[in-house]
Structures are given as C-alpha cells and as structure tokens.
Scaffold this motif. Sequence first.
Motif, mmCIF file in Angstrom:
data_model
loop_
_atom_site.group_PDB
_atom_site.id
_atom_site.type_symbol
_atom_site.label_atom_id
_atom_site.label_comp_id
_atom_site.label_asym_id
_atom_site.label_seq_id
_atom_site.Cartn_x
_atom_site.Cartn_y
_atom_site.Cartn_z
ATOM 1 N N VAL A 187 -4.699 -5.945 8.606
ATOM 2 C CA VAL A 187 -4.981 -7.335 8.245
ATOM 3 C C VAL A 187 -6.376 -7.737 8.713
ATOM 4 C CG1 VAL A 187 -4.283 -9.721 8.664
ATOM 5 C CG2 VAL A 187 -2.556 -7.983 8.188
ATOM 6 N N ALA A 188 -6.738 -7.336 9.948
ATOM 7 C CA ALA A 188 -8.064 -7.676 10.460
ATOM 8 C C ALA A 188 -9.158 -7.077 9.584
ATOM 9 C CB ALA A 188 -8.203 -7.197 11.904
ATOM 10 N N HIS A 189 -8.957 -5.837 9.165
ATOM 11 C CA HIS A 189 -9.949 -5.190 8.307
ATOM 12 C C HIS A 189 -10.043 -5.912 6.956
ATOM 13 C CE1 HIS A 189 -12.342 -2.075 6.471
ATOM 14 N NE2 HIS A 189 -11.419 -1.849 5.558
ATOM 15 N N SER A 190 -8.871 -6.273 6.395
ATOM 16 C CA SER A 190 -8.876 -6.944 5.093
ATOM 17 C C SER A 190 -9.545 -8.313 5.185
ATOM 18 C CB SER A 190 -7.449 -7.081 4.576
ATOM 19 O OG SER A 190 -6.840 -5.809 4.425
ATOM 20 N N ARG A 224 -4.325 -9.850 -2.198
ATOM 21 C CA ARG A 224 -3.013 -9.526 -2.766
ATOM 22 C C ARG A 224 -2.401 -8.319 -2.066
ATOM 23 N NH1 ARG A 224 -1.355 -11.987 -7.395
ATOM 24 N NH2 ARG A 224 -2.899 -13.257 -8.519
ATOM 25 N N ASP A 225 -3.202 -7.277 -1.847
ATOM 26 C CA ASP A 225 -2.685 -6.088 -1.163
ATOM 27 C C ASP A 225 -2.235 -6.419 0.258
ATOM 28 O OD1 ASP A 225 -3.093 -4.520 -3.365
ATOM 29 O OD2 ASP A 225 -5.040 -3.739 -2.699
ATOM 30 N N THR A 226 -3.024 -7.214 0.947
ATOM 31 C CA THR A 226 -2.669 -7.579 2.322
ATOM 32 C C THR A 226 -1.400 -8.416 2.356
ATOM 33 O OG1 THR A 226 -5.009 -7.556 2.909
ATOM 34 C CG2 THR A 226 -3.514 -8.659 4.428
ATOM 35 N N PRO A 249 -10.984 0.150 9.716
ATOM 36 C CA PRO A 249 -10.139 0.623 8.627
ATOM 37 C C PRO A 249 -9.078 1.591 9.132
ATOM 38 C CG PRO A 249 -12.299 1.664 8.528
ATOM 39 C CD PRO A 249 -12.387 0.593 9.564
ATOM 40 N N ALA A 250 -7.849 1.406 8.667
ATOM 41 C CA ALA A 250 -6.759 2.292 9.066
ATOM 42 C C ALA A 250 -6.835 3.590 8.276
ATOM 43 C CB ALA A 250 -5.416 1.598 8.826
ATOM 44 N N PRO A 251 -6.324 4.694 8.836
ATOM 45 C CA PRO A 251 -6.345 5.964 8.098
ATOM 46 C C PRO A 251 -5.389 5.926 6.922
ATOM 47 C CG PRO A 251 -5.094 6.196 10.127
ATOM 48 C CD PRO A 251 -5.720 4.839 10.166
ATOM 49 N N ARG A 279 -4.674 7.955 -6.759
ATOM 50 C CA ARG A 279 -5.082 6.587 -7.066
ATOM 51 C C ARG A 279 -4.961 5.729 -5.817
ATOM 52 N NH1 ARG A 279 -0.138 7.522 -9.448
ATOM 53 N NH2 ARG A 279 1.593 6.133 -8.877
ATOM 54 N N SER A 280 -5.496 4.557 -5.917
ATOM 55 C CA SER A 280 -5.464 3.636 -4.794
ATOM 56 C C SER A 280 -4.039 3.167 -4.546
ATOM 57 C CB SER A 280 -6.371 2.431 -5.072
ATOM 58 O OG SER A 280 -6.304 1.491 -4.026
ATOM 59 N N LEU A 281 -3.653 3.147 -3.281
ATOM 60 C CA LEU A 281 -2.310 2.719 -2.882
ATOM 61 C C LEU A 281 -2.403 1.432 -2.069
ATOM 62 C CD1 LEU A 281 -0.923 6.170 -1.687
ATOM 63 C CD2 LEU A 281 -0.429 5.059 -3.860
ATOM 64 N N PRO A 282 -1.313 0.663 -2.009
ATOM 65 C CA PRO A 282 -1.302 -0.480 -1.096
ATOM 66 C C PRO A 282 -1.603 -0.022 0.326
ATOM 67 C CG PRO A 282 0.577 -0.573 -2.578
ATOM 68 C CD PRO A 282 -0.081 0.748 -2.816
ATOM 69 N N PRO A 283 -2.345 -0.796 1.089
ATOM 70 C CA PRO A 283 -2.783 -0.325 2.411
ATOM 71 C C PRO A 283 -1.647 0.110 3.328
ATOM 72 C CG PRO A 283 -3.959 -2.325 1.790
ATOM 73 C CD PRO A 283 -2.893 -2.123 0.765
ATOM 74 N N ASP A 284 -0.524 -0.636 3.346
ATOM 75 C CA ASP A 284 0.549 -0.247 4.251
ATOM 76 C C ASP A 284 1.245 1.026 3.801
ATOM 77 O OD1 ASP A 284 1.443 -1.653 2.039
ATOM 78 O OD2 ASP A 284 3.264 -2.334 3.037
#
Length: 375
Positions: A187-190, A224-226, A249-251, A279-284
């Motif tokens: 969340v902090a990164h986003s 939206r992702d966050t 950024p998280a790994p 492809r891009s995935l949701p961060p969590d």
Amino acid sequence: MSAQPQSRARRLAWAALLLFAAVVYPVVLVATVMKGESGFVPEEVLVSAVLTVLVGALLLRNPLPVHGILLFTWTFALVQMQNGVVGGLQALLTGIGVGYIAATRRPRVSVPVAVVTFAVQAGSVFAFLSANDLLLMTLVLGIIVTWMAGNSVRVRRAHAESRREQATAQAVADERLRIARELHDMVAHSIGIIAIQAGVGGRVIDTQPAEARNALDAIETTSRDTLSGLRRMLTALRKDDSGTAPLGPAPGLGDLDRLAEATRDAGVRVGIRTEGEPRSLPPDVDLSAYRIVQEAVTNVVRHAGTDECRVTVDYGDGELAIEVEDDGRGGVVGAGYGIVGMRERVALLRGDFAAGPRPGGGFRVAVRIPLEAAR
C-alpha cells in the motif's frame, strides 16, 4: 466400492469379531483350564494363548466391550479351575485392559471400570482362592498403578495435542502478521506512485494534456489494484505489528530468477518454467505467489536432500497455477509450519492448495489462485 459400503463392511467385520470373542473365546479357555487336573494339553494351551492375544488386540478398536469379555472369561475360568496361575492371569490381563481404557478414555469412564475390575478381582480372590491380605494389597496396587500409568499417557497425549494446536494457531497468526507487513509495504508503495503521478499530472495538465491523461490512468490502475488487495486481505488481519518494515516495491514472480540464483548458491538448482502468456497480476496475488514459491524452495533446500527442484508457473485464462516439485527424500509432510503459512496465503486469495509426497518419490506443492475472483 463406495466409501459408505466399505465403512459398513468394516463395522460388520468388527461386530463379527466381537461376537466370535464373546462366544468362542470363553468356551475354548474354559475347556482348556478344566483339564488342569490331568495336565494341560499343549495344543489347547497354544490355541487359548493365540485367542487371548487376538482378543486383546481388539482392545485397540473396542476397549470397553473387549475388557468386559476378558473380565468375564477369566473370572469364569477361575470358577472352573481355582488355581493361582489362572487368578494371576485374570489380574494381569484385566489390569492391562484397565490401563488401556485409562489411556484412551476420560476418568469419568476409566475410574468406574477400574473400580468394577478391582471388585471382581477381589471377589474372585476371596471366593475361590485364599483370603490373603498381601494378595489383596497386591491387587489394589496393581489396579492403581495400571490406571495411573494409562491416565498419565492420556494426559501427556492431550497436552501434546494441545501444544500442536497452539503452535499451529501461532504459525497462522505469525503468517497473517507477515502478510500485514507486506500489505503495508504494497500500500505504501502504491500510494507513493499515486502521489508522484498526481504531481506530474498537476504540473502538465495545461501544457501536456496527453501526459496528464496518462498520469490519471496510472493513478486509476494503481488505486484499483491496491483497493482490490485491501478488500481481499484486510478481513484476515487481526492485530497490528509494532515492528517496522522497509518501504519499497514488494517482490513478485518477476523476481524468481533472482530467487533461483540465491538458491543455487545454497546448493540447489531451481529450474523455472513458464506456461501461458506472462502478464501483470494484482499486487497481492503477485506477492503471495512469490512467497509461496520462496517457502517451497526453502523447504527443498532444508529437507529434501536433493540438488535440484522444478518450479512451474502457469498463467491460465482465469487462474494462476504454481507447482514446485523435487525428487528428494522429503516425502512426508513434516511438523514445520511453512506448509501452514502457504495454505493460509492461498486461502486468503480463495485458491486451492495441495502439498504431499509424489507417487514416484519426492515432494510436490501445487497452488491454484483464481484471477477472475481477484479482479
């Protein structure tokens, strides 16, 4: 054969064994001891000993009725042959039954069983053998010692089970706390990205509308992702962490090559295979997928006793599938809590988790995370 008919067949088999023990065993035993005056027949003694062992083995399944069968049979045998050997065997075998019942049943069941057993033993001694105070004290001590030994086994087993449950619960709590820290990082990164893009958009909105539009698009996508990650995981968080975690950024799955390189330095080669179109995935989801692979590979390094493992990442149409396999000797799910943590992460994402030995040897961790539900 389905599970229900198999269960019914097992119940019928156990019922038949109990009926056999209740009817045949006393007859054979009494027929053997009644020949005691003219000498025991070795073959009949052997049959009685084998039947005694078989009936005693039934204690593992039906301790209360089997103990009743032993108590009745040996008391009946003592009635037919009033002999110290028969009396000693009665006390020994029924004492074993009391000990096993005390080890597997609560005191409200085992104490009455011990009292009744002692009453039958003492009554048999006074009725059919010499009324000896030393013998009576021996019976009292025997019942007390066997009951206390069995009850102590039950208490230790219950304590060990309680500690295992507490340790599992603590492992789940620790994993959720770790997820909370990582969610904080995400969340902090986003929010940092949103702040930067908002600043860029505000500066160029008059001179470069296209750039401002791109900044607004980035803000929308990131927020939206966050929000999606918060919605999925916030209900699982139960307490805050007073510790601090570095912001950044998280790994994710894009860092698997770096993980493989670090694992290679530990002596295990990691083969990474990607199926489908990355492809891009949701961060969590991306973070949890990386942590699952990391934990599974760590288990290979620690427990498998092999120098290689295989990681497969499959980007399906509606799900993300991950498999980590090895050919080592870690073919049993151990008492560690890495499995608990992986299962907890997958459960929070409403996915499926499986871990266990492979048919050909080695160990396999398989994960499926639905992406449509995540979105």
